[in-house]
Design a protein around this motif. Structure first.
Motif, mmCIF file in Angstrom:
data_model
loop_
_atom_site.group_PDB
_atom_site.id
_atom_site.type_symbol
_atom_site.label_atom_id
_atom_site.label_comp_id
_atom_site.label_asym_id
_atom_site.label_seq_id
_atom_site.Cartn_x
_atom_site.Cartn_y
_atom_site.Cartn_z
ATOM 1 N N ARG A 84 -5.310 62.725 48.916
ATOM 2 C CA ARG A 84 -6.266 63.663 49.274
ATOM 3 C C ARG A 84 -7.321 62.769 49.821
ATOM 4 N NH1 ARG A 84 -6.816 65.367 43.662
ATOM 5 N NH2 ARG A 84 -8.435 63.910 43.429
ATOM 6 N N PHE A 92 -15.669 73.610 51.512
ATOM 7 C CA PHE A 92 -15.796 74.440 50.360
ATOM 8 C C PHE A 92 -16.474 75.650 50.543
ATOM 9 C CE2 PHE A 92 -15.336 70.180 48.591
ATOM 10 C CZ PHE A 92 -13.932 70.287 47.970
ATOM 11 N N ALA A 96 -20.862 72.499 50.519
ATOM 12 C CA ALA A 96 -20.819 71.162 49.441
ATOM 13 C C ALA A 96 -21.062 69.895 49.980
ATOM 14 C CB ALA A 96 -19.482 71.081 48.727
ATOM 15 N N MET A 100 -28.536 64.426 49.080
ATOM 16 C CA MET A 100 -29.039 63.347 49.159
ATOM 17 C C MET A 100 -28.839 62.563 50.577
ATOM 18 S SD MET A 100 -27.385 61.270 46.318
ATOM 19 C CE MET A 100 -25.793 60.554 46.617
ATOM 20 N N MET A 101 -27.779 62.764 51.225
ATOM 21 C CA MET A 101 -27.243 62.199 52.508
ATOM 22 C C MET A 101 -27.664 63.064 53.594
ATOM 23 S SD MET A 101 -23.608 60.739 51.637
ATOM 24 C CE MET A 101 -23.145 59.662 49.942
ATOM 25 N N PHE A 109 -19.663 59.320 55.318
ATOM 26 C CA PHE A 109 -19.171 59.012 53.729
ATOM 27 C C PHE A 109 -17.629 59.287 54.024
ATOM 28 C CE2 PHE A 109 -18.245 60.410 49.413
ATOM 29 C CZ PHE A 109 -18.844 59.323 49.028
ATOM 30 N N ARG A 112 -15.876 56.289 55.356
ATOM 31 C CA ARG A 112 -16.119 55.224 54.126
ATOM 32 C C ARG A 112 -15.017 55.622 53.132
ATOM 33 N NH1 ARG A 112 -20.767 52.186 53.333
ATOM 34 N NH2 ARG A 112 -22.551 52.584 54.991
ATOM 35 N N MET A 113 -15.008 56.744 52.910
ATOM 36 C CA MET A 113 -13.933 57.072 51.621
ATOM 37 C C MET A 113 -12.478 56.870 52.081
ATOM 38 S SD MET A 113 -15.241 58.018 48.882
ATOM 39 C CE MET A 113 -13.394 58.475 48.442
ATOM 40 N N GLN A 142 -30.754 70.253 53.233
ATOM 41 C CA GLN A 142 -31.426 71.183 52.885
ATOM 42 C C GLN A 142 -32.592 71.714 54.174
ATOM 43 O OE1 GLN A 142 -31.226 68.477 51.397
ATOM 44 N NE2 GLN A 142 -33.178 67.606 50.783
ATOM 45 N N LYS B 429 -37.796 70.851 47.794
ATOM 46 C CA LYS B 429 -37.083 69.538 47.485
ATOM 47 C C LYS B 429 -37.952 68.212 47.587
ATOM 48 C CE LYS B 429 -32.906 70.877 46.514
ATOM 49 N NZ LYS B 429 -32.150 70.391 45.459
ATOM 50 N N ARG B 430 -37.225 67.236 47.266
ATOM 51 C CA ARG B 430 -37.519 65.984 46.992
ATOM 52 C C ARG B 430 -38.240 65.296 47.947
ATOM 53 N NH1 ARG B 430 -32.938 66.066 44.367
ATOM 54 N NH2 ARG B 430 -31.808 67.736 45.305
ATOM 55 N N ARG B 508 -25.863 47.820 52.801
ATOM 56 C CA ARG B 508 -25.229 49.205 52.695
ATOM 57 C C ARG B 508 -23.911 49.037 53.489
ATOM 58 N NH1 ARG B 508 -29.166 51.998 57.200
ATOM 59 N NH2 ARG B 508 -29.226 50.554 58.838
ATOM 60 N N PRO B 513 -17.609 53.008 49.055
ATOM 61 C CA PRO B 513 -18.341 54.207 48.907
ATOM 62 C C PRO B 513 -18.945 54.661 47.691
ATOM 63 C CG PRO B 513 -15.918 54.372 49.868
ATOM 64 C CD PRO B 513 -16.391 52.954 49.301
ATOM 65 N N TYR B 516 -22.096 52.629 47.521
ATOM 66 C CA TYR B 516 -22.993 53.004 48.485
ATOM 67 C C TYR B 516 -23.695 54.497 48.274
ATOM 68 C CZ TYR B 516 -24.013 55.447 53.092
ATOM 69 O OH TYR B 516 -24.761 56.129 53.985
ATOM 70 N N THR B 517 -23.008 55.250 47.546
ATOM 71 C CA THR B 517 -23.508 56.617 47.206
ATOM 72 C C THR B 517 -24.401 56.400 46.135
ATOM 73 O OG1 THR B 517 -21.467 57.227 47.396
ATOM 74 C CG2 THR B 517 -22.693 58.883 46.541
ATOM 75 N N LEU B 520 -27.640 55.025 47.491
ATOM 76 C CA LEU B 520 -28.388 56.101 48.138
ATOM 77 C C LEU B 520 -29.150 57.288 47.285
ATOM 78 C CD1 LEU B 520 -28.075 56.302 51.215
ATOM 79 C CD2 LEU B 520 -26.593 57.961 51.166
ATOM 80 N N ARG B 521 -28.457 57.703 46.199
ATOM 81 C CA ARG B 521 -29.342 58.338 45.163
ATOM 82 C C ARG B 521 -30.359 57.804 44.700
ATOM 83 N NH1 ARG B 521 -28.946 62.835 42.016
ATOM 84 N NH2 ARG B 521 -29.664 62.156 39.903
ATOM 85 N N ARG B 524 -33.040 57.860 47.283
ATOM 86 C CA ARG B 524 -33.439 59.270 47.743
ATOM 87 C C ARG B 524 -33.929 60.275 46.824
ATOM 88 N NH1 ARG B 524 -29.961 59.341 52.930
ATOM 89 N NH2 ARG B 524 -30.694 57.639 53.819
ATOM 90 N N LEU B 826 -21.030 69.627 40.733
ATOM 91 C CA LEU B 826 -20.334 70.234 41.884
ATOM 92 C C LEU B 826 -20.051 68.927 42.573
ATOM 93 C CD1 LEU B 826 -19.815 72.083 43.906
ATOM 94 C CD2 LEU B 826 -22.132 72.361 44.511
ATOM 95 N N GLN B 827 -21.189 67.854 42.678
ATOM 96 C CA GLN B 827 -20.981 66.722 43.309
ATOM 97 C C GLN B 827 -20.028 65.868 43.059
ATOM 98 O OE1 GLN B 827 -24.105 64.160 44.306
ATOM 99 N NE2 GLN B 827 -25.648 65.743 44.500
ATOM 100 N N ILE B 830 -16.758 67.466 44.467
ATOM 101 C CA ILE B 830 -16.676 67.082 46.012
ATOM 102 C C ILE B 830 -16.063 65.605 46.113
ATOM 103 C CG2 ILE B 830 -17.787 66.852 48.250
ATOM 104 C CD1 ILE B 830 -20.070 68.660 46.812
ATOM 105 N N PHE B 831 -16.716 64.756 45.322
ATOM 106 C CA PHE B 831 -16.218 63.448 45.375
ATOM 107 C C PHE B 831 -14.910 63.282 44.959
ATOM 108 C CE2 PHE B 831 -20.860 62.057 44.536
ATOM 109 C CZ PHE B 831 -20.972 61.950 46.031
ATOM 110 N N ARG B 832 -14.578 63.999 43.950
ATOM 111 C CA ARG B 832 -12.998 63.687 43.414
ATOM 112 C C ARG B 832 -12.330 64.560 44.616
ATOM 113 N NH1 ARG B 832 -10.224 61.406 41.221
ATOM 114 N NH2 ARG B 832 -9.254 62.726 39.517
ATOM 115 N N LEU B 928 -16.022 72.098 40.806
ATOM 116 C CA LEU B 928 -16.115 72.662 42.252
ATOM 117 C C LEU B 928 -16.121 74.342 42.106
ATOM 118 C CD1 LEU B 928 -13.860 70.736 44.261
ATOM 119 C CD2 LEU B 928 -15.952 70.953 44.770
#
Lengths: 226, 933
Positions: A84, A92, A96, A100-101, A109, A112-113, A142, B429-430, B508, B513, B516-517, B520-521, B524, B826-827, B830-832, B928
């Motif tokens: 994958r 998706f 999705a 935060m990016m 990303f 990078r992956m 957003q 948002k944040r 960074r 990854p 890095y993620t 970032l979290r 942020r 959900l995130q 996505i990562f998976r 997902l």
């Protein structure tokens, strides 16, 4: 036509309280390389389940799936993860992006992956350009509209040059015009980058863009057109 | 509605469990506070009354009415006696014993017929229930009726028998005392007695002090002498001893007030004096009580606040999860009032469940608190009476209201939100800064508490004087320290992002990854981490502060006792002297007889032993006069160095150097530095000093010291106005051999360094049946001070505070993480899907964890330390005693820090395990929401 993927008698059963529920039964499809394949069907027709199996996210209960000649149904969880990561991209239904990016970082990303070796920055901008959003590189998800977010998701899916991109209802949350733009981008990608794209949709209006269309109903293939 | 609420609660097991934990702790601590305070005070009361017996050798709870002459009217006496007996009811104390001592006011002089010209005096007396408290050693007990000839039987104390040279069976005729018919009173000495046991409270004055009394039966006494026609007046001395074993602290004020009434009544009634033994003890105790109450309360407030904050946090979080539901309910026409009622009902249900568990738990808590001996250390205490008070219901009620408010207030705010602005909020948002940062709360808090700190530092001396006079430490001080803790922590939290930015910029490109993620979290989503970080660091800061505070208070108290005592064991025998002989023959020279020192030398047990002459009543000649009450220490330098306990850091050089200098010069002396500073005495000067007996010596100054074992530099002395004032004290240290040469044989103390145990000295004392003028066992003194109410209570509360901090930390932490994972399902999907392996996701979370929690923990630890460094020197004042000498050092015990670290690591490990289980259960497909089928 060369096929990058094919399935043989795939079925997927879900455990329910009573008998097993077969979401898919006896699916045999072929995905032509470098083309846009559409899986069409109503809600609950099993198209997403099929796509998850094709994208190595889920395993079928029966049958086999082949990816460039390798049987992915026989791979380990780890091997499927690597597959994958390197050869598949996803777009998706629920948009999705990683919240935060920025747009740029979301695409970056993916690179990078996949451990992208080349100039990441150049590739990111190239992909953003491809979806027509290079001006929005520094925006947070957003701050973008739904269509823009979906286009960024596409840019991210193609960034590491996967062989196949799976898009689950990519236009589902978009208005018709935006949806059309997205599908046009897909077409363009197939032509320019030679990527294979599989997308699901329930929108009949988009059928004409598919190089190949499979229609599902009640977990079975009903119709096939080229 | 109740059904709906219960259903709702069942759906959020984690949050509900967390709320319950918070509530149970809050309620249990609130209920335990007054119970514990009461229990501690009760113990302290009994201890101080017990100490009174030990120190004064008198029964503390006794009232005495004394008169020299009262009307010879039985009714009058009966009335007053009844009044005294009624005091039991008025005071609320059962009477242990009432002793009525009545006697004929005038002593009768008779002539000893057996010996010529020898006069003797007799006081005809009677004491109630005498028979029960004496042992007849000669002759027999008196008969209760006169014999046929009208002769009355009497018994006398043994000493009286000897002093007055009575013979058993002898009849004494009192010529000047006559009955109404003119016949003289005749007494037969039937027997002699001693007290049955030496510690009988009946004998407020020992029988031997009744040197002239001849005791007859009390009823007979009344019949014969308390009547109009008997012309001599009668005196009385009434003693009432109250049983105080069940005396409550709450009775004290009443007892003191009623005692005053009694005194007034008796004075008015012509009874002349009325005194009590307990007035000062109880009055002193009342000031201790106030101190204890305030100290305990102030120490517990931060715990209660952090618990309320916790409940508030969880309630808010839970509400956040229900935001969508609320919005839907509202759009379907549920009014705000109804909504608030739903949540009110929910909070009441939760509170009730918590109450049921909290009440027995509070009892357990009191037992735990009461058995705290030092920080996180417990001993078994027997006969611990746990006293339930009405106050604890009040506290419990307030806590319940507090908790319900904490759970409902967030609803009031959120209930305004409709589905539309819910969406809007979600999209806004944040990245905006938290409120406290925008309004500079941290800097304001630092400013306010800094000002408090500064002004308290400026009035340190005033503070100590107040504390010694019985006032509690200003609660503002504690509040300042809490504010500072919050302010400083927030300030660190404000700086943190800059450090993180820096790390991010450097690494960074190098990170995987996953790393890095996660980074970032961390960077942020600052705002959503804010509360958990504030909560985490505050809890830890409180934990660290509590640990440091407890250790500091204990250690300083111990060190001070150690310093003042000087050695593990310090004893001084009662030295015999020839004063009696001198009184008879003034030409003799007064001298002491030295006890046998060699038996100490032969003791098995002490590692080293030395003689120390310790005289606090020496005067030193200085320019323009003399300094009195100087402490003189005569020491044997080598042995002293081996035996005495002394913290080397107290003097600029190793204290052995001072001893060595002293050893080199026979007449050398060390002086306290105030001799130099106030009287200009310099090194090499010759100084004259003189002891009370008039013996004098001169010494050559070879050094100055600020500290020396047992030397108290400044102490607080209670002035005549009852206010404590600081007093400077002076010291002379000289060679013992030289002093003995100059002063002759002078009583000295024996200092010992004990090995593992000091048991040998008790054994030695008992075996030789020795009576010591001074007998100090350092370890016992320390143990005694540890069980003092304030110190003991502080240890208990700080321990509980620390444990609560840890529990909350763990629960708060778990909730935060479980939520943060749920939110991001959900995130992770996505990562998976993008090809991140499970391992990498866990690495990512771990890393996030590390940054958020680790930084919070570091901030908390730093914050706790800084706060305690700054505030402990002041807070410590609340625990100081009049002779606190050793300079304060704020320190943490390594063991406590290791405990803290272990618990924190354990907590993180537990959390991570739970989290990884949750993550593993996540199905990517589900996450997902791909599978609609």
């Amino acid at each position: 036509m060369e096929n990058i993927m094919k399935t043989e008698g795939v079925g997927r059963a879900f455990k329910t309280q009573g008998d097993d529920f077969w979401a898919l039964k006896d699916i045999t499809v072929e995905i032509p390389k470098g083309k846009l394949t559409i899986l069409r069907g109503r809600s609950g027709s099993g198209k997403t389940t099929l796509m998850n199996i094709l994208g190595a996210l889920d395993l079928p209960t029966e049958g086999t799936v082949e990816f460039s000649g390798r049987e992915i149904t026989a791979l380990s969880e780890e091997e499927r993860t690597t597959l994958r990561r390197n050869r598949i991209g996803f777009v998706f239904q629920s948009i999705a992006l990683i919240p935060m990016m920025t747009a740029y970082e979301n695409v970056d990303f993916a690179l990078r992956m996949a451990g992208y070796k080349g100039d990441r920055k150049e590739r990111v901008m190239e992909c953003l350009h491809l979806v027509g959003l290079s001006a929005r590189a520094d925006h947070m998800p957003q701050e973008l509209s739904g269509g823009e977010q979906q286009r960024i998701a596409i840019a991210r899916a193609i960034a590491h040059r996967p062989e196949v991109i799976f898009a689950d209802e990519p236009t589902g949350a978009l208005d018709t015009m935006t949806g059309l733009t997205v599908v046009k981008i897909f077409k363009e990608l197939c032509e320019k980058e030679g990527v294979t794209i599989v997308m699901t949709t329930h929108d009949v209006g988009l059928m004409e863009f598919g190089d190949q269309v499979y229609e599902l109903e009640g977990g079975r293939l009903t119709h096939e057109e080229e | 509605m109740l059904h709906f609420v219960l259903q709702k609660l069942l759906n959020k097991k984690w949050m509900v469990a967390a709320l319950l934990v918070g509530n149970i702790l809050l309620f249990a601590i609130a209920a335990a506070t007054p119970i514990y305070t009461e229990t501690t005070l009760q113990r302290a009361l009994q201890t101080s009354l017990g100490n009174y017996i030990e120190e004064k050798n008198r029964y503390p709870m006794s009232l005495q009415v004394k008169t020299t002459a009262f009307p010879r009217d039985k009714a009058y006496i009966a009335e007053k006696t009844e009044l005294l007996e009624k005091s039991s009811e008025v005071f609320g104390l059962p009477i242990e014993l009432m002793v009525k001592y009545v006697y004929i006011s005038e002593d009768s002089t008779t002539t000893d017929l057996s010996r010529e010209n020898r006069k003797r005096t007799a006081r005809i007396s009677s004491m109630s229930d005498l028979n029960d408290h004496i042992e007849i050693v000669q002759g027999s007990m008196y008969r209760t009726e006169p014999d046929d000839e009208g002769i009355v039987d009497a018994i006398v104390p043994l000493k009286c028998l000897r002093d007055q040279a009575y013979l058993i069976g002898e009849v004494i005729t009192m010529n000047s005392f006559t009955y109404a018919d003119g016949s003289p009173v005749q007494i037969r000495i039937a027997g002699a007695f001693t007290s049955k046991s030496s510690d009988d409270i009946y004998w407020a004055s020992a029988p031997s002090t009744y040197t002239t009394s001849v005791f007859i039966d009390q009823d007979l006494f009344y019949r014969l002498f308390v009547r109009e026609d008997f012309e001599k007046s009668v005196s009385g001395n009434w003693f009432v001893f109250y049983d105080y074993s069940d005396m409550r602290v709450s009775q004290i004020r009443n007892i003191l007030a009623e005692t005053e009434n009694y005194e007034a009544v008796f004075k008015k009634g012509g009874w002349h004096t009325c005194f009590n033994n307990y007035g000062t003890v109880l009055t002193d105790f009342l000031s201790t009580e106030k101190r204890v109450r305030i100290t305990f309360f102030v120490l517990e407030v931060p715990i209660l606040v952090i618990l309320a904050a916790f409940i508030f946090m969880v309630a808010r979080q839970m509400l956040d999860m229900e935001q969508a539901e609320i919005a839907v309910l509202k759009s379907r026409g549920v009014s705000r009032g109804q909504l608030i009622r739903i949540y009110l009902l929910q909070s009441i249900v939760l509170s009730l469940i918590s109450l049921v568990i909290a009440v027995p738990f509070s009892y357990l808590l009191v037992r735990i608190l009461s058995s705290a001996n030092a920080f996180l250390q417990f001993v078994r205490r027997h006969n611990l009476k746990v006293i339930f008070t009405k106050e604890s219901l009040l506290y419990l009620g307030s806590a319940a209201v507090l908790s319900i408010l904490a759970m409902v207030i967030p609803v009031i705010k959120r209930s305004r939100v409709t589905i539309v602005n819910h969406r809007q909020r979600k999209n806004r948002k944040r990245s905006e800064k938290p409120i406290w940062q925008r309004f500079f709360f941290d800097l304001i808090l630092l400013g306010v508490s800094g000002y408090g700190l500064f002004s308290f530092y400026n009035q340190r001396e005033l503070l100590s004087e107040k504390v010694l006079s019985g006032a509690a430490l200003d609660p503002m001080l504690y509040i300042s320290s809490s504010l500072f803790m919050l302010g400083f922590g927030l300030f660190l939290l404000r700086i943190l992002p800059y450090i993180e930015q820096l790390i991010y910029r450097i690494f960074r490109e190098k990170w995987s990854p996953a790393l890095y993620t996660s980074y970032l979290r961390v960077l942020r989503t600052r705002k959503s981490q804010d509360f958990i970080m504030v909560f985490l660091f505050m809890t830890l800061a409180i934990g660290v502060f509590d640990a440091v505070a407890a250790h500091t208070v204990n250690k300083n108290s111990d060190q001070n006792i150690e310093y003042i005592t000087g050695a593990d064991i310090v004893v001084k025998e009662r030295w015999a002297d020839n004063s009696q002989a001198v009184a008879e023959d003034p030409s003799l020279e007064f001298q002491y007889f030295e006890p046998n020192y060699s038996r100490y030398m032969n003791l098995e047990g002490p590692e080293s032993i030395t003689k120390v002459l310790n005289d606090n009543d020496v005067s030193v000649s200085v320019q323009g006069g003399k300094v009195s009450n100087v402490q003189l220490l005569g020491i044997h330098t080598k042995e002293f160095g081996e035996t005495a306990r002394f913290d080397m850091k107290l003097l600029p050089e190793h204290w052995y150097n001072y001893l060595n200098v002293l050893a080199k010069s026979e007449k050398g002396i060390l002086l306290s530095t105030n001799f130099r500073d106030e009287y200009g005495i310099a090194l090499g000067d010759t100084v004259y000093f003189r002891n009370r007996g008039g013996k004098s010596a001169r010494g050559v100054v070879v050094g100055f010291v600020d500290y020396f074992p047992s030397y108290i530099r400044r102490n607080y002395v209670k002035g005549t106005d009852g206010i404590y004032r600081e007093t400077e004290r002076f010291l002379v240290v000289a060679n013992l051999s030289y002093i003995q040469e100059q002063f002759g044989i002078t009583p000295y103390e024996i200092w010992m360094k004990a090995g593992d145990s000091t048991a040998f000295i008790y054994k030695f004392r008992d075996e030789n049946n020795l009576s010591f003028q001074k007998f100090t066992d350092l370890s016992a003194s320390i143990q005694k001070s540890r069980s003092g109410s304030i110190l003991q209570g502080t240890n208990g509360i700080l321990t509980v505070g620390f444990c609560v901090a840890l529990v909350l930390c763990t629960v708060g932490f778990l909730i935060y993480w479980i939520l943060s994972i749920r939110e991001r399902e959900l995130q992770f999907g996505i990562f998976r899907a993008m090809g991140m392996s499970m391992k990498e996701i866990i690495v990512m979370l771990l890393n996030e964890h590390l940054y958020i929690s680790l930084f919070a923990i570091l901030i908390g630890v730093a914050d706790g330390f800084v706060t305690s460094k700054l505030f402990m020197p002041l807070i410590q004042i609340g625990y100081s005693s009049a002779d606190t000498t050793v300079p304060l050092s704020v320190s943490a015990s390594q063991a406590d820090m290791i405990r803290l670290a272990v618990i924190v690591i354990l907590m993180l490990a537990v959390c991570l395990t739970i989290l990884s289980v949750i993550i593993r259960r996540l199905k990517i497909a589900q996450a997902l929401k791909l599978g609609e089928d």
